[in-house]
Design a protein around this motif. Sequence first.
Motif, PDB file in Angstrom:
ATOM      1  N   GLN A 196      -4.802   1.172   7.680  1.00 14.23           N
ATOM      2  CA  GLN A 196      -5.597   2.009   6.786  1.00 14.23           C
ATOM      3  C   GLN A 196      -5.294   1.723   5.315  1.00 14.23           C
ATOM      4  O   GLN A 196      -6.197   1.544   4.495  1.00 14.23           O
ATOM      5  N   ALA A 197      -4.011   1.659   4.972  1.00 15.40           N
ATOM      6  CA  ALA A 197      -3.644   1.471   3.564  1.00 15.40           C
ATOM      7  C   ALA A 197      -3.961   0.068   3.063  1.00 15.40           C
ATOM      8  O   ALA A 197      -4.159  -0.126   1.862  1.00 15.40           O
ATOM      9  N   GLY A 232      -6.700  -1.680   3.598  1.00 11.98           N
ATOM     10  CA  GLY A 232      -8.085  -1.702   3.123  1.00 11.98           C
ATOM     11  C   GLY A 232      -8.263  -0.976   1.809  1.00 11.98           C
ATOM     12  O   GLY A 232      -8.920  -1.486   0.886  1.00 11.98           O
ATOM     13  N   SER A 233      -7.681   0.206   1.688  1.00 12.78           N
ATOM     14  CA  SER A 233      -7.835   0.972   0.442  1.00 12.78           C
ATOM     15  C   SER A 233      -7.092   0.306  -0.709  1.00 12.78           C
ATOM     16  O   SER A 233      -7.525   0.377  -1.871  1.00 12.78           O
ATOM     17  N   THR A 234      -5.985  -0.382  -0.411  1.00  8.14           N
ATOM     18  CA  THR A 234      -5.241  -1.074  -1.471  1.00  8.14           C
ATOM     19  C   THR A 234      -6.012  -2.283  -1.974  1.00  8.14           C
ATOM     20  O   THR A 234      -6.074  -2.535  -3.184  1.00  8.14           O
ATOM     21  N   ALA A 283      -9.239  -2.547  -1.928  1.00  6.63           N
ATOM     22  CA  ALA A 283     -10.355  -1.979  -2.698  1.00  6.63           C
ATOM     23  C   ALA A 283      -9.894  -1.575  -4.097  1.00  6.63           C
ATOM     24  O   ALA A 283     -10.596  -1.807  -5.091  1.00  6.63           O
ATOM     25  N   ALA A 284      -8.706  -0.975  -4.191  1.00  8.09           N
ATOM     26  CA  ALA A 284      -8.177  -0.585  -5.504  1.00  8.09           C
ATOM     27  C   ALA A 284      -7.908  -1.811  -6.365  1.00  8.09           C
ATOM     28  O   ALA A 284      -8.226  -1.825  -7.561  1.00  8.09           O
ATOM     29  N   GLY A 312       0.836  -1.191   0.000  1.00  9.17           N
ATOM     30  CA  GLY A 312       0.000   0.000   0.000  1.00  9.17           C
ATOM     31  C   GLY A 312       0.869   1.238   0.000  1.00  9.17           C
ATOM     32  O   GLY A 312       1.550   1.529   0.984  1.00  9.17           O
ATOM     33  N   GLY A 336      -2.019   4.965   0.031  1.00 10.57           N
ATOM     34  CA  GLY A 336      -3.429   4.607  -0.009  1.00 10.57           C
ATOM     35  C   GLY A 336      -3.864   3.781  -1.187  1.00 10.57           C
ATOM     36  O   GLY A 336      -5.053   3.488  -1.343  1.00 10.57           O
ATOM     37  N   SER A 337      -2.907   3.358  -2.045  1.00  9.07           N
ATOM     38  CA  SER A 337      -3.301   2.568  -3.209  1.00  9.07           C
ATOM     39  C   SER A 337      -2.169   1.625  -3.580  1.00  9.07           C
ATOM     40  O   SER A 337      -1.210   1.454  -2.821  1.00  9.07           O
TER      41      SER A 337
END
Length: 200
Positions: free
Chosen positions: A131-132, A134-136, A138-139, A89, A92-93
């Motif tokens: 945090q990162a 989850g967003s990774t 999702a990406a 991550g 955030g991605s």
Amino acid sequence: MSDSLTAPPPAPLIVGIGGTIGGTSSTERALRIALDAVEREGFATRMFGGADMARLPLYDPRATSRTEDERAFVTAVRAASGVIIASPGYHGSISGVVKNALDLLEETAKDERAYLADMPVGLIATAYGWQATGSTIAALRSIVHALRGWPTPFAAAINTQLTKFDGEGSANDPAVVEQLCLIGRQVARFAPLAQHGPAR
């Protein structure tokens, strides 16, 4: 010809994509654990780690020729019955090298089976904090959907503040190892359903 002289068919292939530039990373070690689980299910694997992705030039859709490394990557994915993608991550991605490798799959756009169509795709995200991760994930799911693949039901989000990998194919948290093995088993379970040919 007798059965004893008949060569067995080659094992179906699962391709692993992931890692970071600059040595073996937690991401790459996590991916290796998942691929080892795939091999225990009787599949062949091919891993494109950080060093492999570092050799891929920045994807240029207008290029009229491809490097040997680019061709090897696209050929492997074309032959695959499933894929596992692992990314750190970054901000955030997913990382730039993983995204660049996935961008190269545009070379398959006009194939009978374009992109990752109909293939199971396992997902792994590692980050220094929750945090990162989850967003990774999702990406990655969004990208796999765009590439027409099927993300497996389970994805592994790994906090490397807490989980440390070793060079022996394991980690200090047995639950994380089991999660990675589950991804490998799910990809292997769904791979026979992938249509390796014209979509119907």
